[in-house]
Design a protein around this motif. Structure first.
Motif, PDB file in Angstrom:
ATOM      1  N   ILE A  32       3.981  -1.666   0.350  1.00  0.00           N
ATOM      2  CA  ILE A  32       2.625  -1.600  -0.190  1.00  0.00           C
ATOM      3  C   ILE A  32       1.675  -2.226   0.827  1.00  0.00           C
ATOM      4  CG2 ILE A  32       1.081  -2.213  -2.092  1.00  0.00           C
ATOM      5  CD1 ILE A  32       3.613  -2.728  -3.801  1.00  0.00           C
ATOM      6  N   GLY A  33       0.613  -1.502   1.171  1.00  0.00           N
ATOM      7  CA  GLY A  33      -0.379  -2.013   2.112  1.00  0.00           C
ATOM      8  C   GLY A  33      -1.785  -1.829   1.572  1.00  0.00           C
ATOM      9  N   LEU A  34      -2.716  -2.634   2.078  1.00  0.00           N
ATOM     10  CA  LEU A  34      -4.121  -2.541   1.693  1.00  0.00           C
ATOM     11  C   LEU A  34      -4.954  -2.279   2.932  1.00  0.00           C
ATOM     12  CD1 LEU A  34      -6.434  -2.891  -0.392  1.00  0.00           C
ATOM     13  CD2 LEU A  34      -6.389  -5.344   0.162  1.00  0.00           C
ATOM     14  N   GLU A  35      -5.830  -1.269   2.846  1.00  0.00           N
ATOM     15  CA  GLU A  35      -6.720  -0.961   3.959  1.00  0.00           C
ATOM     16  C   GLU A  35      -8.163  -0.894   3.481  1.00  0.00           C
ATOM     17  OE1 GLU A  35      -8.534   2.085   5.233  1.00  0.00           O
ATOM     18  OE2 GLU A  35      -8.541   2.777   3.177  1.00  0.00           O
ATOM     19  N   CYS A  36      -9.065  -1.163   4.421  1.00  0.00           N
ATOM     20  CA  CYS A  36     -10.491  -1.052   4.167  1.00  0.00           C
ATOM     21  C   CYS A  36     -11.131  -0.423   5.398  1.00  0.00           C
ATOM     22  CB  CYS A  36     -11.099  -2.420   3.877  1.00  0.00           C
ATOM     23  SG  CYS A  36     -12.870  -2.352   3.553  1.00  0.00           S
ATOM     24  N   ASN A  37     -11.756   0.730   5.216  1.00  0.00           N
ATOM     25  CA  ASN A  37     -12.406   1.441   6.319  1.00  0.00           C
ATOM     26  C   ASN A  37     -11.486   1.651   7.515  1.00  0.00           C
ATOM     27  OD1 ASN A  37     -14.920   1.600   4.914  1.00  0.00           O
ATOM     28  ND2 ASN A  37     -15.245  -0.555   5.408  1.00  0.00           N
ATOM     29  N   GLY A  38     -10.247   1.985   7.241  1.00  0.00           N
ATOM     30  CA  GLY A  38      -9.286   2.273   8.293  1.00  0.00           C
ATOM     31  C   GLY A  38      -8.606   1.066   8.901  1.00  0.00           C
ATOM     32  N   GLU A  39      -8.968  -0.129   8.469  1.00  0.00           N
ATOM     33  CA  GLU A  39      -8.336  -1.354   8.984  1.00  0.00           C
ATOM     34  C   GLU A  39      -7.324  -1.872   7.968  1.00  0.00           C
ATOM     35  OE1 GLU A  39      -9.421  -5.956  10.195  1.00  0.00           O
ATOM     36  OE2 GLU A  39     -11.041  -4.556   9.824  1.00  0.00           O
ATOM     37  N   ILE A  40      -6.096  -2.114   8.415  1.00  0.00           N
ATOM     38  CA  ILE A  40      -5.062  -2.664   7.538  1.00  0.00           C
ATOM     39  C   ILE A  40      -5.347  -4.161   7.350  1.00  0.00           C
ATOM     40  CG2 ILE A  40      -2.595  -3.096   7.230  1.00  0.00           C
ATOM     41  CD1 ILE A  40      -3.424  -0.112   7.091  1.00  0.00           C
ATOM     42  N   LEU A  41      -5.473  -4.578   6.088  1.00  0.00           N
ATOM     43  CA  LEU A  41      -5.784  -5.963   5.777  1.00  0.00           C
ATOM     44  C   LEU A  41      -4.558  -6.764   5.374  1.00  0.00           C
ATOM     45  CD1 LEU A  41      -9.005  -5.440   3.622  1.00  0.00           C
ATOM     46  CD2 LEU A  41      -8.848  -5.901   6.072  1.00  0.00           C
ATOM     47  N   ALA A  42      -3.616  -6.103   4.693  1.00  0.00           N
ATOM     48  CA  ALA A  42      -2.453  -6.818   4.188  1.00  0.00           C
ATOM     49  C   ALA A  42      -1.336  -5.828   3.929  1.00  0.00           C
ATOM     50  CB  ALA A  42      -2.808  -7.550   2.883  1.00  0.00           C
ATOM     51  N   GLY A  43      -0.126  -6.341   3.902  1.00  0.00           N
ATOM     52  CA  GLY A  43       1.010  -5.493   3.602  1.00  0.00           C
ATOM     53  C   GLY A  43       2.184  -6.296   3.101  1.00  0.00           C
ATOM     54  N   VAL A  44       2.969  -5.672   2.236  1.00  0.00           N
ATOM     55  CA  VAL A  44       4.182  -6.278   1.701  1.00  0.00           C
ATOM     56  C   VAL A  44       5.289  -5.244   1.789  1.00  0.00           C
ATOM     57  CG1 VAL A  44       5.298  -7.102  -0.418  1.00  0.00           C
ATOM     58  CG2 VAL A  44       2.975  -7.828   0.108  1.00  0.00           C
ATOM     59  N   VAL A  45       6.417  -5.644   2.338  1.00  0.00           N
ATOM     60  CA  VAL A  45       7.615  -4.812   2.339  1.00  0.00           C
ATOM     61  C   VAL A  45       8.709  -5.642   1.671  1.00  0.00           C
ATOM     62  CG1 VAL A  45       9.349  -3.627   3.724  1.00  0.00           C
ATOM     63  CG2 VAL A  45       6.950  -3.609   4.442  1.00  0.00           C
ATOM     64  N   TYR A  46       9.243  -5.117   0.582  1.00  0.00           N
ATOM     65  CA  TYR A  46      10.295  -5.796  -0.161  1.00  0.00           C
ATOM     66  C   TYR A  46      11.551  -4.967  -0.065  1.00  0.00           C
ATOM     67  CZ  TYR A  46      12.795  -8.018  -3.997  1.00  0.00           C
ATOM     68  OH  TYR A  46      13.748  -8.654  -4.758  1.00  0.00           O
ATOM     69  N   GLU A  47      12.537  -5.476   0.697  1.00  0.00           N
ATOM     70  CA  GLU A  47      13.782  -4.742   0.895  1.00  0.00           C
ATOM     71  C   GLU A  47      14.780  -5.151  -0.164  1.00  0.00           C
ATOM     72  OE1 GLU A  47      17.091  -3.744   4.272  1.00  0.00           O
ATOM     73  OE2 GLU A  47      15.835  -5.444   4.583  1.00  0.00           O
TER      74      GLU A  47
END
Length: 118
Positions: free
Chosen positions: A103-118
């Motif tokens: 799961i990732g969060l973007e604003c105006n094409g810029e990635i702000l945050a991300g979570v990868v849960y394996e």
């Protein structure tokens, strides 16, 4: 927006989806797999975890949009969630324990945050 709070919330959502996926793996049958395209599989596990993730994100972030893989009805907004509810579906389907919730969060094409849960 406090990204630390966002990450904490999204980590909980990813873990909840991961618990569902882990539970479903125990009784999963390849009969429940659909082919979207050659070597591009999807199952009820993808779809259910997708719904779960979207519902939780909408609850906590009602003014955010989505960049959709499975559900094209979801709209984009200033802040958008990019998610792969079962990243590694082919591995999951074949019983290879190497897959994740992304799961990732973007604003105006810029990635702000991300979570990868394996």
């Amino acid at each position: 927006m406090d990204l630390t709070t966002v990450i904490h919330t999204v980590t909980g959502i990813a873990k909840e989806a991961g618990a569902f996926i882990r539970h479903e793996r125990k009784s999963f049958s390849q009969n429940k797999v659909e082919a979207k395209a050659t070597n591009d599989l999807v199952s009820y596990v993808d779809k259910t975890s997708e719904t779960m993730i979207v519902e939780r994100l909408q609850k906590y972030f009602p003014d955010h949009g989505f960049i959709a893989e499975e559900n094209q009805e979801l709209k984009r907004k200033d802040y958008n969630w990019i998610r792969d509810p079962l990243d590694g579906t082919t591995n999951f389907v074949h019983g290879i324990p190497c897959y994740a919730v992304s799961i990732g969060l973007e604003c105006n094409g810029e990635i702000l945050a991300g979570v990868v849960y394996e």
